[in-house]
Design a protein around this motif. Structure first.
Motif, short mmCIF file in Angstrom:
data_model
loop_
_atom_site.label_atom_id
_atom_site.label_comp_id
_atom_site.label_asym_id
_atom_site.label_seq_id
_atom_site.Cartn_x
_atom_site.Cartn_y
_atom_site.Cartn_z
N LYS A 143 44.76 39.95 42.76
CA LYS A 143 44.39 38.54 42.86
C LYS A 143 42.95 38.36 43.34
N TYR A 147 41.42 36.03 46.22
CA TYR A 147 42.54 35.49 46.98
C TYR A 147 43.17 36.57 47.86
N ASP A 148 43.24 37.81 47.33
CA ASP A 148 43.69 38.93 48.15
C ASP A 148 42.70 39.17 49.29
N ARG A 164 43.06 29.51 40.36
CA ARG A 164 43.07 30.32 39.14
C ARG A 164 41.63 30.47 38.64
#
Length: 373
Positions: free
Chosen positions: A254, A257-258, A329
């Motif tokens: 991700k 986001y990670d 996204r």
């Protein structure tokens, strides 16, 4: 990187991020260190009008720190004053009116937003990735750049995005100084939740070689050779390891986001350790940590110093700190990555922040809460 015992390391803190280190000697720590150390530390932290106000005017009108508060924390790479600063990490801390909790969320650095105009640099406004806002606001007109001035435009951009009506405090952390804080504490113990390979460093901590044809930064991945690796488990990390780990995003499922989640996990681990007896009751180590933090930070408390803020937030405790993940996204146009976009529900989240009603929102949207909270 030595494996620790299987007992899970504590993962809580008084406030958040670098601000957690600022406050580590306050509240409970203040009972040990005393007013002399507090005063010396407050004087060591560099202060600038990051939020666009005048220092003297802010001090003159400053009232007690009460009610809901919003704090903007920004991490930047070490750069010379002739290089354009970029905000590599953007974190917002929301303190509700009760002033006994803290909610922390990261704004994706590649989030595509409308950046407002900025008279100080003549920037007319435009649509770009949010981490560019500091650069657009930093130019001094003589070939030099001031991150503190750039912070002002970034703050205005985040305000416009979130609907927050002005930040109550702001902090810039230099990542090079961040490493020194961790080293001064003797490293940090934290849980690593997924296997990560370093884009930038070798297993010995030295920089990975760069491809000569990418010397002009035209390649997305210009490095080659052996990579430092971070395996799932609980480890005691040196400063360079901790900083390297929380900055990685390439190769992660991700991506950013990670990385945001890893930064928030590290935030808790670092602040928790800073508040531990090994630091608070060790005068030599405490002095090193205070000096490192003072050298690494630029602070704007809207007329209040870090000591004022520490005592104002003395009731923020371990189990009352919640980290938030914003769903988003990637935006692809004509086969090319343009940046990030947040889900529509983020608008509801931001409204809940600005109206100080996050508990109700999170009750209805538990997916926003990071599992480590």
């Amino acid at each position: 990187m030595a494996k620790s015992s299987k007992r899970r390391a504590p993962m809580w803190a008084r406030l958040c991020a670098i601000f957690g280190c600022i406050l580590m000697v306050l509240s409970g720590g203040a009972l040990v260190t005393g007013q002399v150390v507090l005063a010396r530390y407050a004087g060591a932290v560099e202060t600038k009008p990051l939020l666009g106000g005048d220092d003297a005017a802010a001090a003159a009108k400053a009232a007690d720190i009460k009610g809901a508060q919003n704090i903007l924390l920004v991490g930047i790479d070490p750069r010379t004053d002739t290089q354009t600063p970029l905000s590599d990490s953007i974190i917002v801390v929301h303190i509700p009116q009760s002033m006994d909790q803290a909610y922390i969320f990261s704004v994706p650095r590649d989030l595509v937003v409308d950046i407002p105009s900025f008279d100080k640099t003549g920037f007319r406004g435009g649509r770009s990735k949010i981490n560019a806002a500091m650069g657009y606001g930093s130019a001094l007109g003589n070939g030099k750049h001031d991150p503190a001035q750039g912070f002002e435009l970034l703050a205005k951009t985040v305000q416009q995005l979130t609907g927050i009506d002005g930040f109550d405090a702001g902090v810039i952390i230099n990542f090079g100084g961040f490493k020194k804080i961790v080293d001064a504490m003797g490293g940090v113990t934290m849980k690593i939740d997924q296997n990560v390979k370093s884009e930038h460093l070798q297993p010995n901590g030295k920089p990975r070689p760069r491809l000569s044809r990418c010397a002009d930064n035209t390649c997305e991945h210009p490095y080659y050779g052996p990579q430092a690796e971070y395996k799932v488990g609980t480890y005691h990390l040196q400063g360079w390891q901790a900083l390297d780990y929380v900055r990685q995003r390439y190769g992660l499922p991700k991506s950013d986001y990670d990385r945001q989640r890893h930064q928030q996990q590290f935030i808790k681990a670092m602040a928790s350790q800073a508040l531990g007896k090994d630091v608070i009751t060790n005068p030599a180590k405490l002095d090193k940590v205070l000096k490192a933090a003072g050298d690494a930070l630029v602070f704007d408390g809207n007329g209040h110093d870090v000591v004022d803020w520490g005592f104002a937030l003395k009731n923020v405790r371990a189990n009352n700190m919640t980290t938030i993940k914003l769903p988003g996204r990637g935006v692809i146009e004509n086969g090319k990555y343009q940046g990030e976009a947040l889900d529509e529900s983020a608008g509801e989240f931001f409204k809940a922040v600005s109206e100080d009603r996050l508990p109700n929102f999170l009750f209805n949207h538990p997916e926003y809460i990071n599992k480590e909270s």
